[in-house]
Design a protein around this motif. Structure first.
Motif, mmCIF file in Angstrom:
data_model
loop_
_atom_site.group_PDB
_atom_site.id
_atom_site.type_symbol
_atom_site.label_atom_id
_atom_site.label_comp_id
_atom_site.label_asym_id
_atom_site.label_seq_id
_atom_site.Cartn_x
_atom_site.Cartn_y
_atom_site.Cartn_z
ATOM 1 N N ARG A 174 -2.562 -15.946 -6.982
ATOM 2 C CA ARG A 174 -2.363 -14.873 -5.999
ATOM 3 C C ARG A 174 -2.930 -13.547 -6.504
ATOM 4 N NH1 ARG A 174 -1.585 -18.457 -2.195
ATOM 5 N NH2 ARG A 174 0.488 -19.449 -2.172
ATOM 6 N N LEU A 175 -3.310 -12.713 -5.562
ATOM 7 C CA LEU A 175 -3.655 -11.337 -5.880
ATOM 8 C C LEU A 175 -2.360 -10.546 -6.014
ATOM 9 C CD1 LEU A 175 -5.759 -8.996 -6.077
ATOM 10 C CD2 LEU A 175 -5.382 -8.673 -3.613
ATOM 11 N N VAL A 176 -2.281 -9.719 -7.061
ATOM 12 C CA VAL A 176 -1.108 -8.875 -7.249
ATOM 13 C C VAL A 176 -1.557 -7.417 -7.282
ATOM 14 C CG1 VAL A 176 0.801 -8.293 -8.781
ATOM 15 C CG2 VAL A 176 0.107 -10.663 -8.528
ATOM 16 N N CYS A 177 -0.874 -6.598 -6.497
ATOM 17 C CA CYS A 177 -1.165 -5.166 -6.481
ATOM 18 C C CYS A 177 0.136 -4.388 -6.457
ATOM 19 C CB CYS A 177 -2.034 -4.794 -5.274
ATOM 20 S SG CYS A 177 -1.206 -5.013 -3.675
ATOM 21 N N ALA A 178 0.049 -3.092 -6.736
ATOM 22 C CA ALA A 178 1.228 -2.234 -6.668
ATOM 23 C C ALA A 178 1.685 -2.088 -5.224
ATOM 24 C CB ALA A 178 0.912 -0.873 -7.271
ATOM 25 N N ALA A 179 2.977 -1.842 -5.045
ATOM 26 C CA ALA A 179 3.533 -1.738 -3.691
ATOM 27 C C ALA A 179 2.872 -0.623 -2.899
ATOM 28 C CB ALA A 179 5.041 -1.512 -3.773
ATOM 29 N N GLY A 180 2.337 0.403 -3.579
ATOM 30 C CA GLY A 180 1.686 1.506 -2.876
ATOM 31 C C GLY A 180 0.193 1.348 -2.692
ATOM 32 N N HIS A 181 -0.373 0.232 -3.101
ATOM 33 C CA HIS A 181 -1.809 -0.001 -2.993
ATOM 34 C C HIS A 181 -2.190 -0.220 -1.523
ATOM 35 C CE1 HIS A 181 -5.730 -1.973 -3.568
ATOM 36 N NE2 HIS A 181 -5.738 -1.425 -4.784
ATOM 37 N N PRO A 182 -3.408 0.192 -1.114
ATOM 38 C CA PRO A 182 -3.831 -0.010 0.287
ATOM 39 C C PRO A 182 -3.786 -1.464 0.751
ATOM 40 C CG PRO A 182 -5.309 1.513 -0.817
ATOM 41 C CD PRO A 182 -4.381 1.006 -1.864
ATOM 42 N N LEU A 183 -3.900 -2.414 -0.171
ATOM 43 C CA LEU A 183 -3.872 -3.826 0.216
ATOM 44 C C LEU A 183 -2.454 -4.387 0.312
ATOM 45 C CD1 LEU A 183 -6.754 -5.174 -2.079
ATOM 46 C CD2 LEU A 183 -6.851 -4.810 0.413
ATOM 47 N N ALA A 184 -1.443 -3.607 -0.046
ATOM 48 C CA ALA A 184 -0.087 -4.134 -0.207
ATOM 49 C C ALA A 184 0.479 -4.743 1.069
ATOM 50 C CB ALA A 184 0.843 -3.038 -0.716
ATOM 51 N N GLY A 185 0.038 -4.286 2.233
ATOM 52 C CA GLY A 185 0.575 -4.814 3.477
ATOM 53 C C GLY A 185 -0.137 -6.045 3.988
ATOM 54 N N ALA A 237 3.289 -5.234 -15.425
ATOM 55 C CA ALA A 237 3.786 -3.860 -15.551
ATOM 56 C C ALA A 237 2.670 -2.853 -15.310
ATOM 57 C CB ALA A 237 4.393 -3.663 -16.934
ATOM 58 N N LEU A 238 1.482 -3.118 -15.847
ATOM 59 C CA LEU A 238 0.354 -2.197 -15.645
ATOM 60 C C LEU A 238 -0.103 -2.183 -14.196
ATOM 61 C CD1 LEU A 238 -1.768 -2.853 -18.870
ATOM 62 C CD2 LEU A 238 -0.350 -0.860 -18.334
ATOM 63 N N VAL A 239 -0.102 -3.336 -13.552
ATOM 64 C CA VAL A 239 -0.437 -3.366 -12.123
ATOM 65 C C VAL A 239 0.576 -2.546 -11.336
ATOM 66 C CG1 VAL A 239 -0.628 -4.847 -10.087
ATOM 67 C CG2 VAL A 239 -1.642 -5.579 -12.256
ATOM 68 N N GLY A 240 1.835 -2.670 -11.705
ATOM 69 C CA GLY A 240 2.887 -1.949 -10.990
ATOM 70 C C GLY A 240 2.741 -0.440 -11.050
ATOM 71 N N VAL A 241 2.162 0.076 -12.139
ATOM 72 C CA VAL A 241 1.970 1.534 -12.246
ATOM 73 C C VAL A 241 0.594 1.967 -11.775
ATOM 74 C CG1 VAL A 241 3.650 1.747 -14.111
ATOM 75 C CG2 VAL A 241 1.229 1.384 -14.679
ATOM 76 N N ALA A 256 8.211 -9.732 -8.895
ATOM 77 C CA ALA A 256 7.625 -8.760 -7.969
ATOM 78 C C ALA A 256 8.495 -7.514 -7.830
ATOM 79 C CB ALA A 256 7.400 -9.404 -6.605
ATOM 80 N N ASP A 257 9.787 -7.684 -7.622
ATOM 81 C CA ASP A 257 10.673 -6.533 -7.432
ATOM 82 C C ASP A 257 10.851 -5.733 -8.717
ATOM 83 O OD1 ASP A 257 10.979 -7.236 -4.788
ATOM 84 O OD2 ASP A 257 12.877 -8.297 -5.102
#
Length: 306
Positions: A174-185, A237-241, A256-257
């Motif tokens: 899977r692709l993982v991105c931060a919750a605020g990333h443009p792709l997050a939705g 962790a780095l993706v999350g920030v 994820a959470d």
């Protein structure tokens, strides 16, 4: 000088007959206890005496131990007791009432998918001890090779001639991105849309796996590095920030959470990673390991079906 008896000249039936006669005080009573005829018991004791080169009983109006018999009887009883304990121990191992399960898996797989299977195993077999080693994916095969774990669970790695592997399951990437990333939705993203993204990389072997699949689909696709780390948890962790994106196995979704992440389906091409069970080639697995392999395969089949 009387030669020492060889082990081949002694038998458990002879020692059982010897101990039974000593306990019962007669050949007839001993025969009833061991479910043999009196002549069979007498013959077994005589064979033992001939093998040892010593009389064990004085046969008069009553049957009594000789001095040699008195000295050898505790040894015979100890051998019989040890063998009984061995038989009971083997029964406990077969029935999973005792034993030790030694497993190694990559750290993230160990604390998610494998941990869930171990919980199911422990609930079914609470008497089995557990020794779980978490490592990098690259270290799984070596841990099994050294004998530090009886079983390994992990992605595809070279094994050499002394380690065997059995296919367990395909895990979606899977692709993982931060919750605020443009792709997050997004529910799904094509690799073509990720050309300008930067990536957090956490395993050189896994990166080569991704690159091979991407180039087979489109030679112009590649991963631009934002950071390189050793463990998947650090990458998450780095993706999350907001350091970059990562491509990770779906079982990491449990975190994820914790890190504020979104897991998104990858398409064009969709990627899956084969995972295997590793063991030393030619060595029989212990009953706990066999039972755990069966449970791993059942759990993997349920995941694939559902």
């Amino acid at each position: 000088m009387q030669p020492s008896p060889t082990l081949n000249a002694l038998s458990l039936r002879q020692m059982r007959a010897f101990a039974a006669v000593a306990r019962a005080g007669s050949f007839t009573a001993a025969a009833r206890q061991v479910n043999l005829t009196q002549s069979a018991v007498s013959m077994l004791v005589q064979q033992l005496e001939e093998a040892l080169g010593l009389p064990l009983f004085d046969r008069g109006q009553s049957v009594t131990l000789t001095e040699a018999g008195r000295q050898l009887l505790p040894l015979a009883r100890r051998i019989l007791d040890d063998l009984q304990q061995m038989a009971e121990g083997a029964s406990d191992l077969r029935s999973l009432r005792t034993g030790l399960l030694r497993v190694v898996a990559p750290q993230m797989l160990a604390c998610t998918w494998v941990a869930a299977v171990l919980g199911e195993f422990e609930a079914a077999h609470p008497e089995i001890g557990l020794r779980m080693a978490d490592a990098t994916a690259d270290a799984v095969v070596g841990t099994v090779r050294r004998g530090d774990a009886e079983l390994g669970v992990g992605p595809e790695r070279p094994t050499g001639e002394d380690v065997a592997r059995t296919f367990l399951m395909d895990v979606p990437i899977r692709l993982v991105c931060a919750a605020g990333h443009p792709l997050a939705g997004r529910k799904a993203v094509a690799w073509d849309e990720l050309r300008n993204e930067r990536w957090v990389l956490y395993s050189s072997e896994f990166n080569r796996h991704l690159e091979r699949h991407l180039h087979a689909h489109d030679a112009s696709l590649s991963l631009q590095t934002a950071a390189e780390v050793e463990y998947l948890t650090t990458a998450l962790a780095l993706v999350g920030v907001g350091t970059g994106l990562a491509a990770v196995p779906d079982y990491a979704r449990s975190f994820a959470d914790n890190f504020g992440l979104r897991f998104i389906e990858l398409r064009g091409p969709e990627m899956r990673r084969p995972y295997y069970i590793y063991q030393r080639r030619g060595l029989a697995l212990s009953p706990p390991a066999l039972a755990f392999v069966q449970l791993l395969q059942q759990r993997a089949a349920r995941a694939a079906a559902g």
